[in-house]
Design a protein around this motif. Structure first.
Motif, mmCIF file in Angstrom:
data_model
loop_
_atom_site.group_PDB
_atom_site.id
_atom_site.type_symbol
_atom_site.label_atom_id
_atom_site.label_comp_id
_atom_site.label_asym_id
_atom_site.label_seq_id
_atom_site.Cartn_x
_atom_site.Cartn_y
_atom_site.Cartn_z
ATOM 1 N N LYS A 101 25.406 52.474 -7.550
ATOM 2 C CA LYS A 101 26.505 52.504 -6.590
ATOM 3 C C LYS A 101 26.919 53.948 -6.292
ATOM 4 C CE LYS A 101 31.258 50.981 -5.963
ATOM 5 N NZ LYS A 101 32.418 50.337 -6.554
ATOM 6 N N LYS A 102 27.009 54.747 -7.347
ATOM 7 C CA LYS A 102 27.387 56.158 -7.192
ATOM 8 C C LYS A 102 26.354 56.896 -6.337
ATOM 9 C CE LYS A 102 28.874 59.947 -10.154
ATOM 10 N NZ LYS A 102 28.994 60.393 -11.546
ATOM 11 N N GLU A 103 25.078 56.599 -6.577
ATOM 12 C CA GLU A 103 24.001 57.227 -5.791
ATOM 13 C C GLU A 103 24.075 56.793 -4.335
ATOM 14 O OE1 GLU A 103 21.719 59.520 -6.824
ATOM 15 O OE2 GLU A 103 22.766 59.543 -8.751
ATOM 16 N N LEU A 104 24.363 55.525 -4.090
ATOM 17 C CA LEU A 104 24.486 55.024 -2.708
ATOM 18 C C LEU A 104 25.674 55.672 -1.987
ATOM 19 C CD1 LEU A 104 23.725 51.228 -3.173
ATOM 20 C CD2 LEU A 104 22.473 52.796 -1.680
ATOM 21 N N GLU A 105 26.814 55.771 -2.679
ATOM 22 C CA GLU A 105 27.993 56.393 -2.091
ATOM 23 C C GLU A 105 27.763 57.877 -1.845
ATOM 24 O OE1 GLU A 105 31.000 55.391 -4.926
ATOM 25 O OE2 GLU A 105 31.336 53.414 -4.045
ATOM 26 N N GLY A 106 27.076 58.536 -2.756
ATOM 27 C CA GLY A 106 26.772 59.953 -2.604
ATOM 28 C C GLY A 106 25.865 60.212 -1.410
ATOM 29 N N GLU A 107 24.949 59.303 -1.156
ATOM 30 C CA GLU A 107 24.056 59.444 -0.023
ATOM 31 C C GLU A 107 24.798 59.207 1.289
ATOM 32 O OE1 GLU A 107 20.565 57.085 0.578
ATOM 33 O OE2 GLU A 107 19.400 58.464 -0.622
ATOM 34 N N ASP A 108 25.765 58.291 1.277
ATOM 35 C CA ASP A 108 26.533 57.986 2.498
ATOM 36 C C ASP A 108 27.376 59.173 2.947
ATOM 37 O OD1 ASP A 108 25.474 55.460 2.724
ATOM 38 O OD2 ASP A 108 27.155 54.478 1.695
ATOM 39 N N GLU A 109 27.798 60.003 1.984
ATOM 40 C CA GLU A 109 28.650 61.140 2.318
ATOM 41 C C GLU A 109 27.875 62.261 2.996
ATOM 42 O OE1 GLU A 109 30.543 62.231 -1.312
ATOM 43 O OE2 GLU A 109 31.725 60.400 -1.396
#
Length: 164
Positions: free
Chosen positions: A155-163
Protein backbone atom coordinates in the motif's frame (compact mmCIF):
# COMPACT_ATOMS: atom_id res chain seq x y z
CA UNK A 1 -1.57 -48.41 -0.41
CA UNK A 2 0.06 -45.86 -2.72
CA UNK A 3 -3.03 -45.81 -4.95
CA UNK A 4 -5.35 -45.17 -1.97
CA UNK A 5 -3.21 -42.30 -0.76
CA UNK A 6 -3.00 -40.79 -4.25
CA UNK A 7 -6.78 -41.07 -4.65
CA UNK A 8 -7.33 -39.23 -1.37
CA UNK A 9 -4.88 -36.50 -2.33
CA UNK A 10 -6.49 -36.22 -5.76
CA UNK A 11 -9.98 -35.84 -4.27
CA UNK A 12 -8.73 -33.30 -1.74
CA UNK A 13 -6.71 -31.04 -4.05
CA UNK A 14 -8.14 -31.50 -7.56
CA UNK A 15 -10.53 -28.51 -7.49
CA UNK A 16 -8.00 -26.06 -6.08
CA UNK A 17 -5.27 -27.23 -8.42
CA UNK A 18 -7.58 -27.05 -11.44
CA UNK A 19 -8.59 -23.48 -10.53
CA UNK A 20 -4.94 -22.54 -10.12
CA UNK A 21 -4.03 -24.09 -13.47
CA UNK A 22 -6.98 -22.35 -15.11
CA UNK A 23 -5.90 -19.02 -13.63
CA UNK A 24 -2.49 -19.53 -15.23
CA UNK A 25 -3.59 -20.49 -18.73
CA UNK A 26 -7.24 -19.36 -18.96
CA UNK A 27 -8.04 -22.43 -21.04
CA UNK A 28 -10.28 -25.22 -19.71
CA UNK A 29 -8.64 -28.03 -21.69
CA UNK A 30 -5.10 -26.95 -20.97
CA UNK A 31 -5.96 -26.55 -17.27
CA UNK A 32 -7.29 -30.12 -17.25
CA UNK A 33 -4.08 -31.36 -18.91
CA UNK A 34 -1.90 -29.45 -16.46
CA UNK A 35 -3.87 -30.80 -13.51
CA UNK A 36 -3.71 -34.41 -14.68
CA UNK A 37 0.01 -34.11 -15.55
CA UNK A 38 0.66 -32.65 -12.12
CA UNK A 39 -1.06 -35.54 -10.37
CA UNK A 40 0.77 -38.01 -12.61
CA UNK A 41 4.10 -36.50 -11.55
CA UNK A 42 2.91 -36.56 -7.95
CA UNK A 43 2.05 -40.24 -8.27
CA UNK A 44 5.52 -41.01 -9.63
CA UNK A 45 7.18 -39.01 -6.86
CA UNK A 46 5.00 -40.06 -3.96
CA UNK A 47 7.67 -42.37 -2.57
CA UNK A 48 9.89 -39.37 -1.94
CA UNK A 49 9.43 -37.47 1.29
CA UNK A 50 7.30 -34.46 0.35
CA UNK A 51 6.67 -32.54 3.53
CA UNK A 52 4.05 -30.07 2.31
CA UNK A 53 2.16 -31.79 -0.47
CA UNK A 54 -0.16 -28.91 -1.37
CA UNK A 55 2.65 -26.39 -1.71
CA UNK A 56 4.73 -28.90 -3.66
CA UNK A 57 1.94 -29.87 -6.05
CA UNK A 58 1.19 -26.20 -6.82
CA UNK A 59 4.88 -25.66 -7.59
CA UNK A 60 4.89 -28.69 -9.92
CA UNK A 61 1.82 -27.33 -11.73
CA UNK A 62 3.43 -23.93 -12.22
CA UNK A 63 6.64 -25.51 -13.52
CA UNK A 64 4.66 -27.64 -15.98
CA UNK A 65 2.90 -24.51 -17.21
CA UNK A 66 6.20 -22.68 -17.66
CA UNK A 67 7.55 -25.66 -19.61
CA UNK A 68 4.41 -25.62 -21.75
CA UNK A 69 4.88 -21.91 -22.51
CA UNK A 70 8.50 -22.46 -23.52
CA UNK A 71 7.52 -25.34 -25.79
CA UNK A 72 4.55 -23.46 -27.23
CA UNK A 73 6.67 -20.39 -27.96
CA UNK A 74 9.06 -22.46 -30.03
CA UNK A 75 6.31 -24.40 -31.82
CA UNK A 76 4.00 -21.51 -32.62
CA UNK A 77 6.41 -18.84 -33.77
CA UNK A 78 5.26 -19.46 -37.37
CA UNK A 79 1.55 -19.55 -36.55
CA UNK A 80 0.82 -16.09 -35.16
CA UNK A 81 -2.73 -15.78 -36.55
CA UNK A 82 -3.92 -18.78 -34.51
CA UNK A 83 -2.78 -17.11 -31.28
CA UNK A 84 -4.78 -13.93 -31.83
CA UNK A 85 -7.82 -13.44 -29.65
CA UNK A 86 -10.71 -11.29 -30.71
CA UNK A 87 -12.70 -9.25 -28.24
CA UNK A 88 -14.75 -6.11 -27.95
CA UNK A 89 -12.05 -4.36 -25.96
CA UNK A 90 -10.45 -1.38 -27.54
CA UNK A 91 -6.68 -1.16 -27.75
CA UNK A 92 -6.82 1.61 -25.15
CA UNK A 93 -8.64 -0.68 -22.69
CA UNK A 94 -5.98 -3.33 -23.17
CA UNK A 95 -3.17 -0.82 -22.68
CA UNK A 96 -4.70 0.57 -19.47
CA UNK A 97 -5.33 -2.92 -18.05
CA UNK A 98 -1.85 -4.09 -19.00
CA UNK A 99 -0.25 -1.02 -17.42
CA UNK A 100 -2.16 -1.51 -14.15
CA UNK A 101 -1.19 -5.17 -13.97
CA UNK A 102 2.39 -4.38 -14.91
CA UNK A 103 2.60 -1.69 -12.23
CA UNK A 104 1.17 -3.95 -9.50
CA UNK A 105 3.34 -6.86 -10.60
CA UNK A 106 6.50 -4.77 -10.58
CA UNK A 107 5.69 -3.46 -7.10
CA UNK A 108 5.09 -6.98 -5.75
CA UNK A 109 8.24 -8.32 -7.43
CA UNK A 110 10.32 -5.55 -5.88
CA UNK A 111 9.16 -6.34 -2.35
CA UNK A 112 11.48 -8.37 -0.18
CA UNK A 113 11.19 -12.12 -0.70
CA UNK A 114 9.10 -12.97 2.36
CA UNK A 115 6.51 -10.28 1.54
CA UNK A 116 6.42 -11.23 -2.13
CA UNK A 117 5.99 -14.93 -1.38
CA UNK A 118 3.18 -14.52 1.14
CA UNK A 119 1.22 -12.15 -1.12
CA UNK A 120 1.46 -14.54 -4.06
CA UNK A 121 0.56 -17.62 -2.01
CA UNK A 122 -2.38 -15.92 -0.31
CA UNK A 123 -3.91 -13.91 -3.15
CA UNK A 124 -2.88 -15.77 -6.27
CA UNK A 125 -2.61 -19.39 -5.10
CA UNK A 126 -5.49 -19.39 -2.65
CA UNK A 127 -3.49 -20.68 0.29
CA UNK A 128 -5.02 -20.07 3.68
CA UNK A 129 -3.07 -18.59 6.57
CA UNK A 130 -2.93 -22.07 8.07
CA UNK A 131 -1.50 -23.56 4.85
CA UNK A 132 1.08 -20.79 4.55
CA UNK A 133 2.17 -21.15 8.16
CA UNK A 134 2.48 -24.91 7.70
CA UNK A 135 4.47 -24.67 4.46
CA UNK A 136 6.81 -21.98 5.79
CA UNK A 137 7.23 -23.57 9.22
CA UNK A 138 5.97 -20.53 11.15
CA UNK A 139 3.04 -19.98 13.50
CA UNK A 140 -0.32 -18.77 12.18
CA UNK A 141 0.04 -15.50 14.06
CA UNK A 142 3.46 -14.95 12.47
CA UNK A 143 1.93 -15.62 9.03
CA UNK A 144 -0.88 -13.13 9.73
CA UNK A 145 1.63 -10.53 10.85
CA UNK A 146 3.77 -11.12 7.78
CA UNK A 147 0.72 -10.80 5.48
CA UNK A 148 -0.37 -7.60 7.23
CA UNK A 149 3.11 -6.09 6.89
CA UNK A 150 3.31 -7.13 3.24
CA UNK A 151 -0.05 -5.46 2.56
CA UNK A 152 1.03 -2.28 4.32
CA UNK A 153 4.32 -2.20 2.43
CA UNK A 154 2.52 -2.72 -0.89
CA UNK A 155 0.00 0.00 0.00
CA UNK A 156 2.83 2.38 0.91
CA UNK A 157 4.56 1.62 -2.41
CA UNK A 158 1.32 2.23 -4.33
CA UNK A 159 0.69 5.54 -2.54
CA UNK A 160 4.30 6.60 -3.07
CA UNK A 161 3.99 5.95 -6.78
CA UNK A 162 0.73 7.94 -7.00
CA UNK A 163 2.46 11.02 -5.58
CA UNK A 164 5.03 11.06 -8.39
Amino acid sequence: MKNDLMEKLYMKYYSELYLYAFSLCKNHYLAQDLTSDTFFKAFLSLDRDVKYFKYWVFRVCKNLYINYLKKEKVCSSDNKLDNMQFSNETPLDKIIEAEDKKRLYSLIINLRESYREILILYYFCGFSIKDISHSKGISESAAKTLLFRARMKLKKELEGEDEL
